[in-house]
Scaffold this active site. Structure first.
Site, short mmCIF file in Angstrom:
data_model
loop_
_atom_site.label_atom_id
_atom_site.label_comp_id
_atom_site.label_asym_id
_atom_site.label_seq_id
_atom_site.Cartn_x
_atom_site.Cartn_y
_atom_site.Cartn_z
CB CYS A 288 -0.97 -0.01 1.16
SG CYS A 288 -0.15 -0.10 2.72
C1 UN1 Z 1 1.01 -2.45 3.47
O1 UN1 Z 1 1.42 -2.54 2.32
O2 UN1 Z 1 -0.20 -2.66 3.75
O3 UN1 Z 1 5.93 0.62 5.16
C2 UN1 Z 1 1.88 -2.15 4.64
C3 UN1 Z 1 5.88 -0.45 4.55
C4 UN1 Z 1 5.62 -1.71 5.35
C5 UN1 Z 1 4.16 -1.90 5.57
C6 UN1 Z 1 3.30 -1.84 4.33
N1 UN1 Z 1 6.30 -1.61 6.61
O4 UN1 Z 1 6.02 -0.53 3.34
#
Ligand code: UN1
Length: 519
Positions: A288
């Site tokens: 995300c």
């Molecule tokens: C996600 O993709 O839902 O900051 C979380 C980051 C990871 C978490 C991603 N520690 O990319």
């Protein structure tokens, strides 16, 4: 390795598969079955919520420091099994092993943070406006928490919910992504057994999206769920928010992102390229927090573009157990969806980063590919230049190995472009100018801002979450998530022996309002 995986409610394996069966396969070798999954249905979900409700009070009666010790044990159990868990994550969703190990580390970090919170969970003592009266605040568990998570971080992101929710004295129903069911069951067992949790404190339900949604509706209607936590797409998040809102609840929503990286003229270009490579293509662009659009100052556009193109062409894609930048898509459904995003590429766009686009095959090869692309779900990394503001590629999240490229003239324009798609999860600025860094922080609408760091790779104890299309403002991680899993209760205690009425019986000192200073 080939196991049957099913739901577990109040300590009992659910038999049968009212929601059907599916195979969780290795996306790097789709003929390899990682687990046979028996799915539950809406009734299974509602049953799990009832079981969680029945178990919640006795779990919250366990003193918080003792719950904290359970979290400490979970952390150690995960640490002792780190290699096995990381291997399973790589096998099931194709994330490179080094990243999978980092994700497991994130679970341990989360446990390390919350084990001590069991000895805090502080409330306040607050002065009263009246004598012989004392005010207090307490954090109470919310009750039953329903957690629905995606499979791109099949153990770290669930732990951000499960660990603090349990620590705070809630019971939990967890619905992980079906395509990551084996990793989910492994984490479930480490939490329940490693922590010595009583039956029903944590329940896991394997089900598809529609059955889960229906089950959640039933459970909310029966008053068996008090808080919903969801990580996934903005579209599904909006549906969950709507459902929760009908029951007067505000869920914790962690949704998509179109995370911008701004490269200013003073930036260390090589550093910015390394960051764009990692956050654009790491996890095959399926975080995300993955980079959406690089917004480069026009003075350094040619330099950045040339270097980014070259670094992407040189990057090794393939077998996630090897030394690769990225492996396969998480699951076939993400491959098909990514093809839809690729279809948004128009004649005015210029493609960089690879000799091909789309699926990597013998007929559409990628130089230096590690392994055999035909046996898995692998895609070419694609950089799309020449973007316009009205393009879908500019406005929408494109979950997969695709990075968009634009130029800007001044910082205000960069900030406007960075905010325009309406997401607001993560953002990044490469600059050597501190004033620019603070101006960017102030202007950007995202929950997380990186200066000279990539858009992904948040540490486990800073607030994590987004605004706009990325979420409803809820935050996970660190002390901030406590407000998701506890509710403040205030108490006042009058020991004056008389009825002292607030506001009415307050005795004020007599102030001399006519006093003027003459010096
Ligand atoms: C996600 O993709 O839902 O900051 C979380 C980051 C990871 C978490 C991603 N520690 O990319």
């Amino acid at each position: 390795m080939n196991r049957n995986v099913s739901s577990v409610i109040a300590g009992n394996e659910v038999t049968g598969a009212p929601g059907g069966r599916l195979c969780s396969v290795n996306p790097a070798r789709t003929s390899e079955v990682v687990a046979e999954v028996s799915l539950g249905d809406a009734k299974t979900f509602a049953g799990a919520a009832r079981a969680a409700r029945a178990a919640q009070r006795s779990w919250s009666d366990v003193p918080a420091p003792v719950r904290g010790r359970a979290i400490a044990h979970i952390g150690r159990a995960v640490e002792a099994n780190a290699d096995a868990l990381a291997r399973l994550v790589t096998l099931e969703i194709g994330k490179p092993y080094a990243e999978a190990l980092g994700e497991v580390r994130e679970v341990v970090d989360t446990c390390d943070f919350f084990l001590g919170e069991g000895r805090r969970l502080y409330g306040h003592t607050v002065p009263s406006e009246m004598p012989d009266k004392q005010l207090f605040t307490f954090r109470n568990p919310v009750g039953v928490v329903a957690v629905i998570t995606a499979g791109n971080f099949p153990v770290a992101v669930p732990s951000w919910y499960l660990i603090p929710a349990l620590l705070c004295g809630n019971s939990v129903v967890w619905k992980p992504a079906e395509y990551a069911a084996a990793s989910a069951r492994a984490l479930f067992e480490l939490v329940v057994r490693g922590g010595g949790l009583p039956d029903g404190a944590l329940n896991v339900v394997l089900a598809d999206g529609e059955e889960t949604f229906a089950g959640l509706g039933i459970a909310l209607g029966e008053g068996c769920v008090d808080k919903v936590g969801f990580t996934g797409s903005s579209t599904v998040g909006a549906r969950i928010g709507e459902l929760a809102g009908r029951h007067l609840q505000s869920p914790c929503l962690e949704l998509g992102g179109k995370n911008p990286m701004v490269v200013a003229p003073s930036a260390d270009i090589d550093l910015a390229v390394a960051a764009a490579l990692f956050s654009g293509f790491g996890t095959a662009g399926q975080r995300c927090t993955s980079l959406g659009t690089v917004i480069v100052h026009e003075d350094v556009t040619d330099e950045f573009t040339g270097k980014f193109d070259e670094a992407t062409r040189r990057a090794v894609v393939g077998d996630p157990f090897g030394d690769v930048l990225f492996g396969p898509m998480l699951d076939a459904r993400f491959g098909s969806r990514f093809e839809e995003y690729l279809s948004w590429i128009g004649p005015h766009h210029r493609l960089l980063g690879s000799t091909g686009t789309g699926r990597i095959t013998a007929a559409n090869p990628r130089e230096g590919f590690l392994g055999d692309p035909e046996i898995g779900i692998f895609y070419h990394p694609t950089i799309v230049a020449g973007l316009r503001e009205e393009d879908a590629l500019f406005r929408e999240e494109t979950f997969g190995p695709l990075v968009a490229l634009m130029s800007y003239r001044d910082l205000d324009e960069a900030i406007q472009l960075a905010n325009a798609p309406g997401y607001g999860l993560s953002s990044s600025l490469y600059t050597r100018d501190p004033a620019e860094a603070f101006r960017f922080r102030r202007g950007i609408c995202s929950g997380m801002v990186s200066i000279n760091n990539s858009t992904s790779g948040a540490e486990a104890h800073l607030p994590f979450g987004g605004n706009g299309r990325s979420g409803n403002g809820s935050r996970q991680s660190g002390i901030w998530v406590l407000d998701q899993f506890t509710r403040w209760q205030s108490m006042n205690w009058d020991y004056s022996g008389s009825l002292q009425k607030a506001q009415m019986d307050v005795t004020e000192l007599s102030a001399d309002e006519s006093f003027r200073l003459t010096w």
